[in-house]
Scaffold this motif. Structure first.
Motif, PDB file in Angstrom:
ATOM      1  N   GLU A  41     -16.507  32.399 -58.609  1.00  0.00           N
ATOM      2  CA  GLU A  41     -15.487  33.277 -59.174  1.00  0.00           C
ATOM      3  C   GLU A  41     -15.926  34.737 -59.156  1.00  0.00           C
ATOM      4  N   ALA A  42     -17.250  34.979 -59.142  1.00  0.00           N
ATOM      5  CA  ALA A  42     -17.766  36.349 -59.105  1.00  0.00           C
ATOM      6  C   ALA A  42     -19.193  36.327 -58.577  1.00  0.00           C
ATOM      7  N   ALA A  43     -19.514  37.326 -57.753  1.00  0.00           N
ATOM      8  CA  ALA A  43     -20.867  37.461 -57.204  1.00  0.00           C
ATOM      9  C   ALA A  43     -21.215  38.940 -57.132  1.00  0.00           C
ATOM     10  N   GLY A  44     -22.365  39.314 -57.691  1.00  0.00           N
ATOM     11  CA  GLY A  44     -22.753  40.710 -57.764  1.00  0.00           C
ATOM     12  C   GLY A  44     -23.617  41.158 -56.600  1.00  0.00           C
ATOM     13  N   LEU A  45     -23.541  42.459 -56.317  1.00  0.00           N
ATOM     14  CA  LEU A  45     -24.346  43.083 -55.265  1.00  0.00           C
ATOM     15  C   LEU A  45     -25.514  43.807 -55.917  1.00  0.00           C
ATOM     16  N   CYS A  46     -26.704  43.665 -55.309  1.00  0.00           N
ATOM     17  CA  CYS A  46     -27.933  44.181 -55.918  1.00  0.00           C
ATOM     18  C   CYS A  46     -28.795  44.855 -54.858  1.00  0.00           C
ATOM     19  N   LEU A  47     -29.637  45.803 -55.264  1.00  0.00           N
ATOM     20  CA  LEU A  47     -30.551  46.450 -54.325  1.00  0.00           C
ATOM     21  C   LEU A  47     -31.529  45.464 -53.699  1.00  0.00           C
ATOM     22  N   SER A  48     -31.732  44.325 -54.350  1.00  0.00           N
ATOM     23  CA  SER A  48     -32.578  43.287 -53.742  1.00  0.00           C
ATOM     24  C   SER A  48     -31.952  42.732 -52.468  1.00  0.00           C
ATOM     25  N   PRO A  50     -30.332  44.521 -49.841  1.00  0.00           N
ATOM     26  CA  PRO A  50     -30.865  45.228 -48.671  1.00  0.00           C
ATOM     27  C   PRO A  50     -32.376  45.053 -48.513  1.00  0.00           C
ATOM     28  N   HIS A  51     -33.101  44.904 -49.625  1.00  0.00           N
ATOM     29  CA  HIS A  51     -34.540  44.644 -49.530  1.00  0.00           C
ATOM     30  C   HIS A  51     -34.794  43.333 -48.791  1.00  0.00           C
ATOM     31  N   THR A  52     -33.967  42.319 -49.080  1.00  0.00           N
ATOM     32  CA  THR A  52     -34.107  41.027 -48.405  1.00  0.00           C
ATOM     33  C   THR A  52     -33.830  41.151 -46.918  1.00  0.00           C
ATOM     34  N   LEU A  53     -32.815  41.930 -46.568  1.00  0.00           N
ATOM     35  CA  LEU A  53     -32.466  42.102 -45.155  1.00  0.00           C
ATOM     36  C   LEU A  53     -33.582  42.813 -44.388  1.00  0.00           C
ATOM     37  N   ILE A  54     -34.239  43.744 -45.049  1.00  0.00           N
ATOM     38  CA  ILE A  54     -35.280  44.531 -44.382  1.00  0.00           C
ATOM     39  C   ILE A  54     -36.622  43.797 -44.365  1.00  0.00           C
ATOM     40  N   ALA A  55     -37.030  43.287 -45.517  1.00  0.00           N
ATOM     41  CA  ALA A  55     -38.375  42.712 -45.651  1.00  0.00           C
ATOM     42  C   ALA A  55     -38.422  41.203 -45.509  1.00  0.00           C
ATOM     43  N   ALA A 132     -34.766  30.298 -54.800  1.00  0.00           N
ATOM     44  CA  ALA A 132     -33.894  31.180 -55.569  1.00  0.00           C
ATOM     45  C   ALA A 132     -32.571  31.373 -54.837  1.00  0.00           C
ATOM     46  N   TYR A 133     -31.468  31.230 -55.569  1.00  0.00           N
ATOM     47  CA  TYR A 133     -30.142  31.441 -54.987  1.00  0.00           C
ATOM     48  C   TYR A 133     -30.052  32.840 -54.374  1.00  0.00           C
ATOM     49  N   GLY A 134     -29.625  32.891 -53.114  1.00  0.00           N
ATOM     50  CA  GLY A 134     -29.347  34.168 -52.470  1.00  0.00           C
ATOM     51  C   GLY A 134     -30.552  34.941 -51.996  1.00  0.00           C
ATOM     52  N   LEU A 135     -31.767  34.502 -52.390  1.00  0.00           N
ATOM     53  CA  LEU A 135     -32.985  35.200 -51.999  1.00  0.00           C
ATOM     54  C   LEU A 135     -33.807  34.404 -50.986  1.00  0.00           C
TER      55      LEU A 135
END
Length: 359
Positions: A41-48, A50-55, A132-135
């Motif tokens: 129903e809802a999912a938040g966007l976090c600076l983690s 783009p960190h995941t995409l890069i690192a 971890a979900y999403g990570l």
């Protein structure tokens, strides 16, 4: 209830790309006997993100290996859409805890419940798994998510929205967790500096104001000043060293929600003897701490990451009572890649939340 669709779309990590990828025609998983299908129903966007995409993803604990592809999004709230056969049988014995339509926010990490940390309530530091979900496992940037670990389902109070509950899983929980570690040191006369007024920093200000302390907030973004002050900061500065008259070594506690060398240096300048530096921001992978200067002043440095399930439940109670009001902006799920670019380019204020099933 209408029949469960067979496919969905989502956004996530692909080892071959540095930008988030859209995955179409994703099969919706079949529910096992002791599993639940959660409607996001809802999912938040976090600076983690783009960190995941890069690192790359959070390292899995052996023998598990990191996935080359997975759905991202770790701030998740949803409703029970489908339940497994064994859960269906046991509903009478669980007071309908997992009844269809029940509302839950997810604890981000897969807590095992039986390791030494889980047994003393520190399930955010579970030592048996690093999933971890999403990570590093499928998360909330999709319409439906299969829940295999029911321990991660935390009930949402009736008067708390899905959007606020999703943001609570990280943006509220992380500063709450950091503040709980040092709350015994916070007095009405305590002078506290909050460096960084992004999603986490603004929530930290709201939490801290309930302790009656004097709060000074800083951020390079001038337009965040009014929000920081309205949330409870007593003073706000873009550059505390240039713009304020605060003396060096005059703060009892500093919360660093930025995590770059400049903010560490500012903390060194402004922390008093036996003061506390609480590190939360992950702006840089490595930092240089002034070892000798911290030693002779007996500075305490505490690092923080996430929080525990009981703290997350408490955070939702605070939101329910109006003690915290997350700064949420709802963005069309189809525009997720654009919102991610805005976050990278420092155009986002507060927290962006998507509603994957409201297209």
């Amino acid at each position: 209830m209408s029949a469960t669709p067979k496919t969905q779309f989502g956004y996530g990590y692909n080892i071959n790309h540095k930008k988030i990828q859209k995955f179409n025609n994703l099969p919706i998983p079949k529910v096992g006997p002791n599993e639940i299908l959660l409607k996001i129903e809802a999912a938040g966007l976090c600076l983690s993100d783009p960190h995941t995409l890069i690192a790359g993803p959070l390292p899995q604990q052996p023998p598990l290996k990191n996935k080359e592809k997975f759905i991202m999004g770790h701030e998740i709230a949803g409703s029970v859409y489908e339940i497994g056969s064994e859960i269906e049988k046991n509903l009478k014995n669980t007071n309908n805890k997992y009844q269809k339509g029940k509302r839950f926010a997810l604890q981000i990490n897969y807590c095992c419940g039986h390791c030494e940390f889980c047994r003393i309530g520190l399930d955010g530091s579970c030592s048996s798994t690093n999933q971890a979900y999403g990570l590093n496992e499928d998360g909330g940037f999709q319409q439906y998510l299969l829940i295999k670990n029911l321990r991660t389902l935390l009930p949402i109070p009736d008067n708390v929205s899905f959007e606020d509950a999703a943001v609570c899983t990280d943006s509220v929980l992380t500063p709450f967790h950091a503040i709980q570690k040092v709350k015994h040191k916070i007095q009405p006369t305590s002078k506290i500096l909050v460096q960084g007024c992004g999603g986490l920093g603004l929530n930290a200000i709201q939490i801290l104001k309930n302790y009656g302390c004097f709060i000074v907030a800083t951020d390079k973004k001038e337009d965040i000043k009014s929000t920081a002050l309205s949330y409870g900061a007593n003073e706000f500065y873009n550059d505390i060293e240039e713009d304020s008259n605060h003396e060096s070594q005059s703060f009892d506690i500093i919360f660093d929600f930025v995590g770059i060398q400049q903010t560490v240096d500012i903390s060194n300048n402004y922390l008093k003897k036996r003061g506390t530096l609480s590190m939360i921001g992950l702006g840089k992978f490595q930092l240089i701490l002034p070892n000798f200067l911290f030693a002779v002043r007996e500075i305490e440095v505490i690092y923080n990451f996430g929080g525990n399930s009981i703290e997350q439940i408490e955070c939702m109670k605070w939101i329910s009572k109006g003690l915290i009001k997350p700064n949420v902006t709802i963005v069309d799920f189809n525009k997720l890649p654009d919102a991610l670019e805005d976050l990278i380019n420092d155009k986002v204020r507060g927290r962006v939340v998507f509603r994957p099933n409201k297209l």
